[in-house]
Write a protein that holds these residues in place. Structure first.
Motif, PDB file in Angstrom:
ATOM      1  N   PRO A 166      64.571  14.337  41.478  1.00 24.33           N
ATOM      2  CA  PRO A 166      64.032  15.321  42.430  1.00 24.33           C
ATOM      3  C   PRO A 166      65.112  16.191  43.069  1.00 24.33           C
ATOM      4  N   GLN A 167      66.234  15.586  43.458  1.00 26.08           N
ATOM      5  CA  GLN A 167      67.311  16.370  44.050  1.00 26.08           C
ATOM      6  C   GLN A 167      67.966  17.277  43.016  1.00 26.08           C
ATOM      7  N   VAL A 168      68.093  16.786  41.803  1.00 25.74           N
ATOM      8  CA  VAL A 168      68.666  17.605  40.735  1.00 25.74           C
ATOM      9  C   VAL A 168      67.812  18.843  40.497  1.00 25.74           C
ATOM     10  N   MET A 169      66.503  18.678  40.474  1.00 26.89           N
ATOM     11  CA  MET A 169      65.615  19.816  40.237  1.00 26.89           C
ATOM     12  C   MET A 169      65.699  20.826  41.382  1.00 26.89           C
ATOM     13  N   ALA A 170      65.872  20.337  42.608  1.00 23.35           N
ATOM     14  CA  ALA A 170      66.035  21.247  43.741  1.00 23.35           C
ATOM     15  C   ALA A 170      67.327  22.058  43.589  1.00 23.35           C
ATOM     16  N   GLY A 171      68.403  21.396  43.171  1.00 19.18           N
ATOM     17  CA  GLY A 171      69.654  22.108  42.951  1.00 19.18           C
ATOM     18  C   GLY A 171      69.560  23.111  41.821  1.00 19.18           C
ATOM     19  N   LEU A 172      68.852  22.743  40.767  1.00 25.33           N
ATOM     20  CA  LEU A 172      68.694  23.660  39.643  1.00 25.33           C
ATOM     21  C   LEU A 172      67.867  24.887  40.026  1.00 25.33           C
ATOM     22  N   ARG A 173      66.888  24.690  40.881  1.00 24.77           N
ATOM     23  CA  ARG A 173      66.077  25.843  41.327  1.00 24.77           C
ATOM     24  C   ARG A 173      66.947  26.847  42.092  1.00 24.77           C
ATOM     25  N   THR A 174      67.824  26.322  42.939  1.00 27.71           N
ATOM     26  CA  THR A 174      68.763  27.204  43.632  1.00 27.71           C
ATOM     27  C   THR A 174      69.709  27.865  42.643  1.00 27.71           C
ATOM     28  N   GLY A 175      70.182  27.076  41.675  1.00 26.67           N
ATOM     29  CA  GLY A 175      71.096  27.616  40.674  1.00 26.67           C
ATOM     30  C   GLY A 175      70.474  28.726  39.849  1.00 26.67           C
ATOM     31  N   LEU A 176      69.177  28.653  39.588  1.00 25.42           N
ATOM     32  CA  LEU A 176      68.508  29.694  38.818  1.00 25.42           C
ATOM     33  C   LEU A 176      68.547  31.026  39.562  1.00 25.42           C
ATOM     34  N   ALA A 177      68.275  31.000  40.860  1.00 20.96           N
ATOM     35  CA  ALA A 177      68.341  32.227  41.653  1.00 20.96           C
ATOM     36  C   ALA A 177      69.761  32.788  41.664  1.00 20.96           C
ATOM     37  N   VAL A 178      70.740  31.904  41.774  1.00 20.59           N
ATOM     38  CA  VAL A 178      72.140  32.338  41.748  1.00 20.59           C
ATOM     39  C   VAL A 178      72.476  32.974  40.401  1.00 20.59           C
ATOM     40  N   ALA A 179      71.991  32.382  39.313  1.00 16.72           N
ATOM     41  CA  ALA A 179      72.272  32.915  37.981  1.00 16.72           C
ATOM     42  C   ALA A 179      71.734  34.332  37.819  1.00 16.72           C
ATOM     43  N   VAL A 180      70.530  34.590  38.319  1.00 15.29           N
ATOM     44  CA  VAL A 180      69.961  35.939  38.231  1.00 15.29           C
ATOM     45  C   VAL A 180      70.813  36.925  39.025  1.00 15.29           C
ATOM     46  N   ALA A 181      71.149  36.559  40.253  1.00 19.68           N
ATOM     47  CA  ALA A 181      71.932  37.458  41.102  1.00 19.68           C
ATOM     48  C   ALA A 181      73.296  37.759  40.495  1.00 19.68           C
ATOM     49  N   VAL A 182      73.969  36.739  39.984  1.00 17.41           N
ATOM     50  CA  VAL A 182      75.317  36.934  39.451  1.00 17.41           C
ATOM     51  C   VAL A 182      75.266  37.677  38.118  1.00 17.41           C
ATOM     52  N   ALA A 183      74.249  37.430  37.315  1.00 14.79           N
ATOM     53  CA  ALA A 183      74.115  38.169  36.057  1.00 14.79           C
ATOM     54  C   ALA A 183      73.973  39.664  36.331  1.00 14.79           C
ATOM     55  N   VAL A 184      73.164  40.023  37.326  1.00 14.39           N
ATOM     56  CA  VAL A 184      72.983  41.438  37.680  1.00 14.39           C
ATOM     57  C   VAL A 184      74.292  42.018  38.209  1.00 14.39           C
ATOM     58  N   THR A 185      74.976  41.261  39.057  1.00 17.02           N
ATOM     59  CA  THR A 185      76.258  41.735  39.598  1.00 17.02           C
ATOM     60  C   THR A 185      77.278  41.954  38.492  1.00 17.02           C
ATOM     61  N   THR A 186      77.348  41.032  37.544  1.00 16.16           N
ATOM     62  CA  THR A 186      78.291  41.155  36.434  1.00 16.16           C
ATOM     63  C   THR A 186      77.954  42.351  35.559  1.00 16.16           C
ATOM     64  N   GLU A 187      76.665  42.601  35.365  1.00 21.50           N
ATOM     65  CA  GLU A 187      76.255  43.783  34.595  1.00 21.50           C
ATOM     66  C   GLU A 187      76.704  45.071  35.276  1.00 21.50           C
TER      67      GLU A 187
ATOM     68  N   VAL B 247      57.750  17.818  35.055  1.00 20.71           N
ATOM     69  CA  VAL B 247      58.828  16.828  34.959  1.00 20.71           C
ATOM     70  C   VAL B 247      58.707  15.756  36.039  1.00 20.71           C
ATOM     71  N   LEU B 248      58.269  16.170  37.229  1.00 18.99           N
ATOM     72  CA  LEU B 248      58.205  15.255  38.362  1.00 18.99           C
ATOM     73  C   LEU B 248      56.783  14.793  38.670  1.00 18.99           C
ATOM     74  N   ALA B 249      55.913  14.879  37.672  1.00 15.74           N
ATOM     75  CA  ALA B 249      54.516  14.475  37.901  1.00 15.74           C
ATOM     76  C   ALA B 249      54.394  13.010  38.295  1.00 15.74           C
ATOM     77  N   TRP B 250      55.379  12.190  37.926  1.00 17.54           N
ATOM     78  CA  TRP B 250      55.335  10.751  38.221  1.00 17.54           C
ATOM     79  C   TRP B 250      55.748  10.432  39.652  1.00 17.54           C
ATOM     80  N   THR B 251      56.302  11.409  40.402  1.00 15.99           N
ATOM     81  CA  THR B 251      56.757  11.147  41.749  1.00 15.99           C
ATOM     82  C   THR B 251      55.594  11.236  42.729  1.00 15.99           C
ATOM     83  N   PRO B 252      55.730  10.624  43.925  1.00 16.04           N
ATOM     84  CA  PRO B 252      54.630  10.671  44.907  1.00 16.04           C
ATOM     85  C   PRO B 252      54.241  12.099  45.295  1.00 16.04           C
ATOM     86  N   ALA B 253      55.239  12.998  45.389  1.00 15.82           N
ATOM     87  CA  ALA B 253      54.935  14.378  45.775  1.00 15.82           C
ATOM     88  C   ALA B 253      54.407  15.192  44.608  1.00 15.82           C
ATOM     89  N   GLY B 254      54.494  14.668  43.402  1.00 15.94           N
ATOM     90  CA  GLY B 254      53.971  15.372  42.233  1.00 15.94           C
ATOM     91  C   GLY B 254      54.737  16.607  41.876  1.00 15.94           C
TER      92      GLY B 254
END
Length: 240
Positions: free
Chosen positions: A161-182, A231-238
């Protein structure tokens, strides 16, 4: 909606300079025209490909490194100085070095975006490595699970669950940095489109490009959230 109406009114009344801040209606018309002609669709596709590729590479590297540092304290201590040196470094500072090795375009954008998004994933995986508390790990040991089995079947699922939260933040960062690099070092993509529109004095195109970046980020986030829910369907929060 209220903010958009205010923007439209202030621009129409020339309180905001129309040559710098065109009315929302003009931006939306230009956006529709660019999408209809296919000109902007191609730029969105290029940026999306670079951002997703950078996210895949950087996210995987960050998760593996962070989880390994958390699970193996000795390895974490050995890597700490290197990580703390690299983690605060602005990703755009690496663009000149990247140009020397990768040239302009896809490879450079992927590398810089991957570097930037790896650190949110690293921090989340490092914290998630201890999500399975000592009591749970001891219970697994009592039931006869070996060290690697405890890592794979106890610690990794607890960290997810914590890994997925970090990856969600990382995805937003990837979009922003890709645009900046372009903007800095690519002949195409949304970043290049926005910069060229600004230099050409075409604010409607500029803001249409910015709106396209927002829509791209929202679309990728929605896709990630849907995948995380599975991926997290098995967790209590779903996976919410």
């Amino acid at each position: 909606m209220l903010l958009l109406l205010l923007w439209e009114s202030l621009s129409r009344l020339a309180i905001l300079p129309p040559d710098a801040v065109p009315p929302v209606s003009a931006v939306l018309l230009e956006l529709g025209r660019l999408l209809g002609s296919g000109e902007l669709v191609g730029q969105v596709g290029l940026t999306a490909g670079r951002a997703v590729a950078g996210f895949a590479v950087g996210g995987c590297c960050g998760v593996v490194l962070g989880f390994a540092c958390g699970v193996f304290p000795g390895f974490g201590r050995a890597m700490r100085m290197t990580v703390e040196f690299l983690r605060p470094m602005p990703s755009v500072a690496l663009i000149p070095i990247g140009i020397l090795f990768l040239g302009l375009g896809f490879g450079l954008c992927v590398a810089v975006a991957g570097f930037a998004c790896s650190w949110p994933a690293y921090v989340a995986a490092l914290a998630g490595a201890d999500a399975a508390g000592a009591e749970l790990r001891d219970t697994a040991r009592v039931y006869g699970l070996g060290r690697w089995e405890r890592i794979v079947f106890v610690r990794a699922p607890a960290a997810l669950p914590q890994v997925m939260a970090g990856l969600r933040t990382g995805l937003a960062v990837a979009v922003a940095v890709a645009v900046t690099t372009e903007m800095a070092a690519a002949p195409d993509g949304l970043g290049s489109f926005i910069l060229e529109s600004s230099l050409a004095g075409r604010p409607e195109r500029l803001y249409a490009g910015i709106v396209a970046v927002g829509l791209l980020g929202a679309g990728l986030n929605a896709a990630f959230v849907a995948g995380r829910r599975l991926v997290l369907a098995w967790t209590p929060a779903g996976g919410r």
